[in-house]
Design a protein around this motif. Structure first.
Motif, PDB file in Angstrom:
ATOM      1  N   LEU A  81      43.538  32.964  36.143  1.00  0.00           N
ATOM      2  CA  LEU A  81      42.027  32.998  36.483  1.00  0.00           C
ATOM      3  C   LEU A  81      42.098  34.242  37.703  1.00  0.00           C
ATOM      4  O   LEU A  81      40.665  33.926  38.389  1.00  0.00           O
ATOM      5  CB  LEU A  81      41.442  31.690  36.698  1.00  0.00           C
ATOM      6  N   SER A  82      42.715  34.717  37.982  1.00  0.00           N
ATOM      7  CA  SER A  82      42.582  35.660  39.243  1.00  0.00           C
ATOM      8  C   SER A  82      41.679  36.608  39.389  1.00  0.00           C
ATOM      9  O   SER A  82      40.929  36.914  40.443  1.00  0.00           O
ATOM     10  CB  SER A  82      44.298  36.475  39.624  1.00  0.00           C
ATOM     11  N   SER A  83      41.296  37.147  37.988  1.00  0.00           N
ATOM     12  CA  SER A  83      40.010  38.000  38.112  1.00  0.00           C
ATOM     13  C   SER A  83      38.597  37.112  38.389  1.00  0.00           C
ATOM     14  O   SER A  83      37.773  37.663  38.743  1.00  0.00           O
ATOM     15  CB  SER A  83      39.849  38.508  36.542  1.00  0.00           C
ATOM     16  N   GLN A  84      38.779  35.894  38.270  1.00  0.00           N
ATOM     17  CA  GLN A  84      37.500  35.091  38.699  1.00  0.00           C
ATOM     18  C   GLN A  84      37.765  34.708  39.923  1.00  0.00           C
ATOM     19  O   GLN A  84      36.651  33.772  40.501  1.00  0.00           O
ATOM     20  CB  GLN A  84      37.355  33.885  37.571  1.00  0.00           C
ATOM     21  N   THR A  85      38.621  34.605  40.760  1.00  0.00           N
ATOM     22  CA  THR A  85      38.996  34.255  42.200  1.00  0.00           C
ATOM     23  C   THR A  85      39.135  35.238  42.971  1.00  0.00           C
ATOM     24  O   THR A  85      40.074  35.049  44.288  1.00  0.00           O
ATOM     25  CB  THR A  85      40.284  33.286  42.001  1.00  0.00           C
ATOM     26  N   GLN A  86      38.647  36.356  42.872  1.00  0.00           N
ATOM     27  CA  GLN A  86      38.768  37.627  43.688  1.00  0.00           C
ATOM     28  C   GLN A  86      40.284  37.868  43.839  1.00  0.00           C
ATOM     29  O   GLN A  86      40.620  38.288  44.990  1.00  0.00           O
ATOM     30  CB  GLN A  86      38.016  37.569  45.171  1.00  0.00           C
TER      31      GLN A  86
END
Length: 124
Positions: A81-86
């Motif tokens: 999910l790193s694209s959603q957690t900056q």
């Protein structure tokens, strides 16, 4: 070891004097600093060259034993999910049995306010 450009090094050295919540900035190597916040929370900053970025990390947990497969699966799911957690991601340090929350700031984003905000969100 990567030597940061002078503006990046100056920015990191200014974090202490220009941040109300930073108690100390200690250089540990040409590319690594430890920030200690007024609540004793610490973050590690490391300059990386390829691609040019400031890697930020903080320890979020220490375990008595290695994590279970289920816990490792949760960590990997978080990294997905790193694209959603900056760009935040988790890292496991097996020798110390510690879990770290990490985020990279591209060189173009390394401005005082951006770095301060990123560190505050990292250490919560």
């Amino acid at each position: 070891m990567a030597t940061p450009p002078p503006p990046i090094k100056a920015l990191i050295e200014e974090l202490g004097p220009l941040s109300n919540d930073v108690a100390a900035v200690v250089e540990h190597a040409d590319d690594t600093w430890v920030l200690t916040f007024v609540d004793d929370t610490q973050a590690v900053l490391r300059w990386c060259e390829t691609p040019a970025r400031l890697e930020t990390a903080t320890q979020v947990a220490q375990f008595d034993q290695a994590p279970t497969v289920e816990r490792l699966e949760v960590l990997l799911a978080f990294n997905l999910l790193s694209s959603q957690t900056q760009g935040a991601r988790m890292a496991w340090e097996p020798q110390e049995r510690t879990l770290h929350l990490m985020r990279d700031l591209p060189q173009a984003d390394c401005q005082l306010n951006t770095v301060q905000d990123s560190l505050r969100s990292l250490v919560g």
